[in-house]
Write a protein that holds these residues in place. Structure first.
Motif, PDB file in Angstrom:
ATOM      1  N   GLN A   1     -11.578 -44.445  10.915  1.00 41.71           N
ATOM      2  CA  GLN A   1     -10.626 -43.336  10.792  1.00 41.71           C
ATOM      3  C   GLN A   1     -10.156 -42.961  12.195  1.00 41.71           C
ATOM      4  OE1 GLN A   1     -11.602 -40.059   8.206  1.00 41.71           O
ATOM      5  NE2 GLN A   1     -10.395 -38.618   9.415  1.00 41.71           N
ATOM      6  N   VAL A   2      -8.838 -42.834  12.336  1.00 42.56           N
ATOM      7  CA  VAL A   2      -8.245 -42.430  13.611  1.00 42.56           C
ATOM      8  C   VAL A   2      -7.453 -41.146  13.369  1.00 42.56           C
ATOM      9  CG1 VAL A   2      -6.631 -43.053  15.451  1.00 42.56           C
ATOM     10  CG2 VAL A   2      -8.105 -44.805  14.443  1.00 42.56           C
TER      11      VAL A   2
ATOM     12  N   SER B   1      -2.979 -57.915  14.773  1.00 43.70           N
ATOM     13  CA  SER B   1      -2.747 -56.511  14.459  1.00 43.70           C
ATOM     14  C   SER B   1      -3.054 -56.217  12.992  1.00 43.70           C
ATOM     15  CB  SER B   1      -1.287 -56.165  14.760  1.00 43.70           C
ATOM     16  OG  SER B   1      -0.964 -54.908  14.226  1.00 43.70           O
ATOM     17  N   PHE B   2      -3.705 -55.101  12.753  1.00 44.32           N
ATOM     18  CA  PHE B   2      -4.078 -54.658  11.407  1.00 44.32           C
ATOM     19  C   PHE B   2      -3.592 -53.218  11.262  1.00 44.32           C
ATOM     20  CE2 PHE B   2      -6.721 -52.890   8.188  1.00 44.32           C
ATOM     21  CZ  PHE B   2      -7.257 -53.904   7.431  1.00 44.32           C
ATOM     22  N   GLU B   3      -2.518 -53.009  10.502  1.00 42.43           N
ATOM     23  CA  GLU B   3      -1.948 -51.662  10.377  1.00 42.43           C
ATOM     24  C   GLU B   3      -2.801 -50.812   9.439  1.00 42.43           C
ATOM     25  OE1 GLU B   3       2.211 -49.419   9.122  1.00 42.43           O
ATOM     26  OE2 GLU B   3       2.225 -51.577   9.522  1.00 42.43           O
ATOM     27  N   MET B   4      -3.093 -49.588   9.880  1.00 34.81           N
ATOM     28  CA  MET B   4      -3.921 -48.677   9.106  1.00 34.81           C
ATOM     29  C   MET B   4      -3.073 -47.910   8.084  1.00 34.81           C
ATOM     30  SD  MET B   4      -6.431 -47.202  12.099  1.00 34.81           S
ATOM     31  CE  MET B   4      -7.700 -46.666  10.947  1.00 34.81           C
ATOM     32  N   PHE B   5      -3.767 -47.239   7.159  1.00 38.22           N
ATOM     33  CA  PHE B   5      -3.104 -46.456   6.118  1.00 38.22           C
ATOM     34  C   PHE B   5      -3.064 -44.988   6.523  1.00 38.22           C
ATOM     35  CE2 PHE B   5      -5.226 -50.028   4.049  1.00 38.22           C
ATOM     36  CZ  PHE B   5      -4.180 -50.586   3.337  1.00 38.22           C
ATOM     37  N   SER B   6      -1.921 -44.355   6.316  1.00 36.80           N
ATOM     38  CA  SER B   6      -1.801 -42.921   6.568  1.00 36.80           C
ATOM     39  C   SER B   6      -2.552 -42.166   5.480  1.00 36.80           C
ATOM     40  CB  SER B   6      -0.324 -42.527   6.573  1.00 36.80           C
ATOM     41  OG  SER B   6      -0.205 -41.130   6.766  1.00 36.80           O
ATOM     42  N   THR B   7      -3.243 -41.094   5.857  1.00 35.97           N
ATOM     43  CA  THR B   7      -3.976 -40.275   4.901  1.00 35.97           C
ATOM     44  C   THR B   7      -3.804 -38.805   5.275  1.00 35.97           C
ATOM     45  OG1 THR B   7      -6.131 -39.994   3.809  1.00 35.97           O
ATOM     46  CG2 THR B   7      -6.171 -40.391   6.193  1.00 35.97           C
TER      47      THR B   7
ATOM     48  N   GLY C   1      -6.735 -29.735  12.480  1.00 35.16           N
ATOM     49  CA  GLY C   1      -6.417 -29.703  13.904  1.00 35.16           C
ATOM     50  C   GLY C   1      -5.676 -30.919  14.413  1.00 35.16           C
ATOM     51  N   PHE C   2      -5.342 -31.877  13.530  1.00 31.41           N
ATOM     52  CA  PHE C   2      -4.651 -33.091  13.943  1.00 31.41           C
ATOM     53  C   PHE C   2      -3.306 -33.208  13.226  1.00 31.41           C
ATOM     54  CE2 PHE C   2      -8.993 -33.844  15.075  1.00 31.41           C
ATOM     55  CZ  PHE C   2      -8.906 -34.525  16.287  1.00 31.41           C
ATOM     56  N   LEU C   3      -2.375 -33.922  13.864  1.00 31.94           N
ATOM     57  CA  LEU C   3      -1.050 -34.136  13.272  1.00 31.94           C
ATOM     58  C   LEU C   3      -1.066 -35.241  12.231  1.00 31.94           C
ATOM     59  CD1 LEU C   3       1.237 -33.908  16.407  1.00 31.94           C
ATOM     60  CD2 LEU C   3       1.053 -32.267  14.556  1.00 31.94           C
ATOM     61  N   GLY C   4      -1.911 -36.223  12.420  1.00 30.35           N
ATOM     62  CA  GLY C   4      -1.970 -37.341  11.499  1.00 30.35           C
ATOM     63  C   GLY C   4      -3.332 -37.985  11.506  1.00 30.35           C
ATOM     64  N   SER C   5      -3.704 -38.565  10.363  1.00 26.48           N
ATOM     65  CA  SER C   5      -4.958 -39.304  10.253  1.00 26.48           C
ATOM     66  C   SER C   5      -4.670 -40.627   9.560  1.00 26.48           C
ATOM     67  CB  SER C   5      -5.996 -38.514   9.452  1.00 26.48           C
ATOM     68  OG  SER C   5      -6.404 -37.362  10.154  1.00 26.48           O
TER      69      SER C   5
ATOM     70  N   ILE D   1     -15.162 -42.830  13.625  1.00 30.12           N
ATOM     71  CA  ILE D   1     -14.116 -41.809  13.688  1.00 30.12           C
ATOM     72  C   ILE D   1     -13.685 -41.645  15.142  1.00 30.12           C
ATOM     73  CG2 ILE D   1     -13.516 -39.411  13.173  1.00 30.12           C
ATOM     74  CD1 ILE D   1     -15.924 -39.458  11.174  1.00 30.12           C
ATOM     75  N   PHE D   2     -12.393 -41.899  15.383  1.00 36.64           N
ATOM     76  CA  PHE D   2     -11.828 -41.767  16.724  1.00 36.64           C
ATOM     77  C   PHE D   2     -10.838 -40.605  16.723  1.00 36.64           C
ATOM     78  CE2 PHE D   2     -13.048 -46.163  16.207  1.00 36.64           C
ATOM     79  CZ  PHE D   2     -13.645 -46.491  17.412  1.00 36.64           C
ATOM     80  N   ASN D   3     -11.095 -39.588  17.540  1.00 35.23           N
ATOM     81  CA  ASN D   3     -10.185 -38.461  17.695  1.00 35.23           C
ATOM     82  C   ASN D   3      -9.418 -38.637  19.000  1.00 35.23           C
ATOM     83  OD1 ASN D   3     -11.047 -37.141  15.305  1.00 35.23           O
ATOM     84  ND2 ASN D   3     -12.860 -36.397  16.376  1.00 35.23           N
ATOM     85  N   LEU D   4      -8.090 -38.782  18.879  1.00 32.63           N
ATOM     86  CA  LEU D   4      -7.249 -39.123  20.025  1.00 32.63           C
ATOM     87  C   LEU D   4      -6.183 -38.067  20.267  1.00 32.63           C
ATOM     88  CD1 LEU D   4      -6.554 -42.864  19.085  1.00 32.63           C
ATOM     89  CD2 LEU D   4      -8.491 -41.952  20.395  1.00 32.63           C
TER      90      LEU D   4
END
Length: 196
Positions: free
Chosen positions: A49-50, A103-109, A114-118, A163-166
């Motif tokens: 999860q990013v 490259s492996f594109e992730m899925f938006s969830t 506190g984040f704009l996107g995950s 889990i990566f919080n960027l």
């Protein structure tokens, strides 16, 4: 005796459409009147999860401007073994090696608090890096497209959730924190009637 799973996004639209094999193995001798054993099912791949937000310096406004988040270097094909060896063990899950530029594109969830996107995905193998693509201007006519990359170099472990919080600013990507936890399953208690 290994089942092969294609992990790529392809035509899938969410993480729930990715293969998620789980496996249980017990070497207990059944005891008591009911002759029951406990099976503990474990995920054979990993979940990533990013979570992404603006940098605190306010240099950019990323609201609705993240195009995609990609994992680089993770496998496109994983293998889960189902054959029990003579010594009672089962071989660990493994994977087909790929180039680090794969490259492996992730899925938006749903965005974490506190984040704009995950973004999330089931992946396995060697996670070389995470790349976030975002743009300035409008999507149809972007002024500038940014693709900062975070080098991770992590061998993914079965049954773990990474889990990566960027935070993103113009031209850079910063790690707020990283967490590796057990990817646990929901526990179900079934009575004898439900098991049939």
């Amino acid at each position: 005796y290994a089942n092969s799973y294609d992990l790529t996004k392809g035509t899938r639209s969410s993480i729930t459409q990715q293969p998620d094999p789980i496996r249980a193995l017990t070497r207990m001798k059944p005891e008591g009147e009911n002759r029951r054993v406990t099976l503990n099912f474990e995920h054979q791949f990993s979940q990533i999860q990013v979570n992404v937000k603006n940098a605190d310096n306010g240099s950019v406004d990323l609201t609705s401007k993240i195009k995609k988040v990609e994992l680089l270097g993770v496998t496109t094909e994983g293998y889960v073994f189902s054959r029990i060896n003579a010594d009672g063990t089962v071989d660990a899950s493994t994977y087909k090696n790929v180039d680090n530029s794969t490259s492996f594109e992730m899925f938006s969830t749903t965005a974490a608090d506190g984040f704009l996107g995950s973004y999330n995905a089931i992946a396995f193998g060697h996670l070389y890096a995470i790349r976030v693509s975002w743009y300035e201007g409008t999507e149809g006519e972007p002024i500038v497209t940014h693709t900062p990359t975070l080098v991770v170099n992590e061998n993914l472990v079965s049954g773990k959730r990474y889990i990566f919080n960027l935070s993103l600013s113009r031209g850079s990507l910063n790690v707020i924190n990283t967490e590796i936890v057990n990817w646990t399953l929901i526990e179900y208690n079934l009575n004898a009637a439900e098991k049939n």
